[in-house]
Design an enzyme around this catalytic site. Structure first.
Site, mmCIF file in Angstrom:
data_model
loop_
_atom_site.group_PDB
_atom_site.id
_atom_site.type_symbol
_atom_site.label_atom_id
_atom_site.label_comp_id
_atom_site.label_asym_id
_atom_site.label_seq_id
_atom_site.Cartn_x
_atom_site.Cartn_y
_atom_site.Cartn_z
ATOM 1 N N ASP A 1 0.845 -1.186 0.000
ATOM 2 C CA ASP A 1 0.000 0.000 0.000
ATOM 3 C C ASP A 1 0.885 1.242 0.000
ATOM 4 O O ASP A 1 0.752 2.125 0.842
ATOM 5 C CB ASP A 1 -0.930 -0.012 1.215
ATOM 6 N N PHE A 2 1.799 1.288 -0.973
ATOM 7 C CA PHE A 2 2.703 2.428 -1.082
ATOM 8 C C PHE A 2 1.920 3.624 -1.635
ATOM 9 O O PHE A 2 1.293 3.535 -2.693
ATOM 10 C CB PHE A 2 3.868 2.112 -2.020
ATOM 11 N N GLU A 3 1.985 4.742 -0.947
ATOM 12 C CA GLU A 3 1.267 5.935 -1.353
ATOM 13 C C GLU A 3 2.216 7.127 -1.376
ATOM 14 O O GLU A 3 3.416 6.983 -1.151
ATOM 15 C CB GLU A 3 0.084 6.189 -0.397
ATOM 16 N N GLY A 4 1.658 8.305 -1.650
ATOM 17 C CA GLY A 4 2.442 9.533 -1.590
ATOM 18 C C GLY A 4 3.619 9.525 -2.544
ATOM 19 O O GLY A 4 3.474 9.375 -3.753
#
Length: 599
Positions: A384-387
């Site tokens: 859930d890699f974000e940003g």
């Protein structure tokens, strides 16, 4: 760069409009030819590279097709092709356009680059300009584009008339290709090089499906236990060779693709706030209802952005007064697994930026994630890699062959985890739409620079791991408007957004508008639609009635509204939601509706 050229073109066009000053013109001579390839767009976008273009059947100026391209943000919807020309020769570029601020031009002429434009063309209007090539110029680029922030423009019947060039002969046909690694969803092919070839095309069951610059390629997005016929053609400027002899390959049996055999046909995925509470409150693992087939523990986070050292700290009693002990937590996980549920560690989230910039960080990631999995006896990993976790370097333009360290190292790390834990390892991903579907329009910084380097940055990760991927559940929430395959923008708030975004994953799409660089479709059993459980959980929540409309359209082709899907997928895996805690806060409405829909 395009913005500068367009401004110069505007000035040049203004000068030409002054009375008494006329543009040069040249009548076509007997030896002249139209060198523009597919200028009427009757063969789709063949020969053209477009940032945001598609072929439409109406309106058209002649024939059955025309180009429609829509500027957006910093993109002016440029479509271009490179044409072989003679040095020191006169050429006339012409075409028909409709819409506001439509441009037609040529660059790389070796003398003065030219363009023509119109501020407004409510009906088809002819644009024309001329140029002379430089003494050593052998190629020029012709293009159309619109203007930033304006509406779509149309183009048709584009021609470049002038002295032709003998391009020689097309290459000879390749010999029979060799079949390499075969999985349930892909076939690897290779073939000997052909003298004089500048590239190759792969044909599956007599249909061209992709191009290759070298002598090998992997065809993905196939169905398990299915026989396919493949042929190769060689291409150069003179054209395409005859097809090679066919070779047949049969994909292996399912489920494959990282799909555990004991995951139900329709599954509900949810995130459990295991390391924090927030407004939804803490939910104990033992209290998670049986509706949830995949439970993602939120979140494992790094000690620093680039360390790769992932830690999972359970919610402290000061924040979560009803938190269970470690022993109770582990026992509840085992009980869920005994009931056929999957429990994963989710890495990242809004606050957990992870950038594996070095191989040392990659190796630390593998060891630290393994420790979490082993400590709690988990079934796998959710990414859930974000940003700003994932972005693409400026020279990283091919999603099939990524170069950026944070991308390459993540792929390598996940493959290492998969190899360590074997075929039963569950791998899921929860990217935002910006990192996936936005790739239809934009990929990284773009061919001319200036775009957000994060655009489409999940695509190389998904593609490289598609044969290991159990579920992709893109977050169809907290998203801006995204262009779908109908070349219309779709916004959150109803079934339409979920239908359009999911159709893209199940149909596949050209990346950054390049018809020769297509992201292959995923299998329907690999897809769950990501939705907020309640209005408190995130922007983009829809009522259960809209959820069911989306499911009806995608699995039954009913209740589709204005968007027309490219298929029907009864095997669509299900739904993902943020979050289990918020669903409990909302009286379990989301999960109860899912249970009621699928029975």
């Amino acid at each position: 760069m395009d913005r500068v050229r367009s401004v110069l073109a505007l000035c040049a066009a203004t000068v030409l409009a002054v009375p008494g000053i006329t543009a040069l013109s040249s009548a076509a001579r007997a030896a002249d030819a139209d060198l523009a390839r597919n200028g009427g767009f009757e063969a789709g976008l063949d020969g053209w590279t477009c940032t945001a273009g598609s072929v439409v059947n109406s309106p058209v100026r002649s024939g059955g097709s025309a180009l429609k391209a829509t500027p957006a943000g910093s993109d002016n919807a440029r479509c271009a092709q490179t044409v072989t020309v003679k040095p020191d020769s006169q050429y006339t570029l012409a075409g028909y356009v409709r819409g506001d601020y439509a441009y037609l031009g040529a660059s790389g002429t070796g003398t003065t680059d030219v363009s023509a434009w119109t501020q407004s063309a409510p009906d088809w209007q002819r644009l024309t300009t001329t140029f002379r090539t430089g003494a050593s110029t052998t190629k020029v680029t012709i293009y159309t584009h619109g203007w930033y922030g304006t509406g779509a423009y149309h183009a048709d019947d584009i021609s470049l008339v002038g002295p032709g060039v003998d391009a020689g002969q097309p290459p000879a046909a390749p010999t029979t290709p060799t079949v390499g690694t075969v999985t349930s969803t892909s076939v690897a092919l290779s073939w000997p090089s052909v003298p004089g070839a500048t590239g190759y095309s792969i044909h599956r069951n007599n249909t061209k499906i992709q191009s290759a610059s070298g002598t090998s390629a992997t065809v993905s997005g196939l169905s398990p236990s299915t026989a396919y016929s493949f042929q190769i053609t060689a291409v150069n400027e003179a054209g395409e060779s005859a097809k090679s002899p066919a070779v047949t390959a049969t994909t292996t049996s399912g489920p494959g693709g990282g799909d555990p055999a004991d995951l139900p046909a329709h599954a509900l995925v949810g995130y459990l706030h295991a390391s924090f509470a927030n407004g939804a409150g803490y939910t104990r693992m033992a209290d998670v209802p049986d509706s949830w087939e995949v439970i993602d523990l939120a979140f494992g986070e790094p000690t620093s952005t680039t360390s790769g050292d992932i830690r999972f700290d359970r919610c402290p009693a000061t924040e979560c007064p009803n938190v269970e002990s470690d022993a109770e937590f582990k026992a509840a996980i085992k009980a869920k697994q005994a009931a056929g549920k999957k429990v994963l560690i989710s890495i990242g989230g809004q606050n957990g930026q992870v950038q594996l910039t070095t191989t040392a960080a990659r190796d630390t990631f593998v060891s630290s994630v393994s420790k979490i999995i082993d400590t709690y006896g988990l079934d796998g990993l959710d990414i859930d890699f974000e940003g700003h976790s994932l972005s693409l370097n400026a020279d990283d333009t091919d999603f099939k062959n990524p170069k950026t360290p944070v991308i390459v190292n993540l792929i390598s790390a996940v493959k290492s985890l998969k190899a360590k834990y074997g075929d039963d390892f569950v791998l899921t991903m929860a990217p935002e739409t910006f990192f996936v579907q936005l790739g239809y329009q934009y990929y990284g910084t773009g061919k001319w620079g200036g775009q957000d380097p994060r655009a489409g940055a999940y695509l190389p990760v998904i593609h490289a791991l598609r044969d290991d991927l159990t579920l992709l559940h893109v977050q169809d929430y907290n998203s801006g408007p995204i262009m779908g395959l109908d070349n219309q923008y779709h916004s959150m708030g109803g079934a339409d957004f979920h239908i359009a975004m999911t159709d893209m994953l199940l149909t596949g799409f050209p990346v950054a508008g390049d018809a020769n660089n297509v992201f292959p479709p995923l299998r329907p059993d690999q897809i769950a639609i990501g939705m907020p459980a309640t209005t408190n959980a995130g922007n983009g929540h829809v009522p259960s009635s809209e959820t069911n409309k989306a499911l009806d359209c995608l699995t039954k082709k009913t209740n589709c509204g204005s968007y027309t899907t490219h298929g029907t997928w009864p095997a669509l895996r299900g739904l993902m939601t943020w979050s289990i805690n918020w669903d409990r806060f909302g009286g379990w409405e989301f999960s109860k509706n899912f249970d009621g829909y699928f029975g």
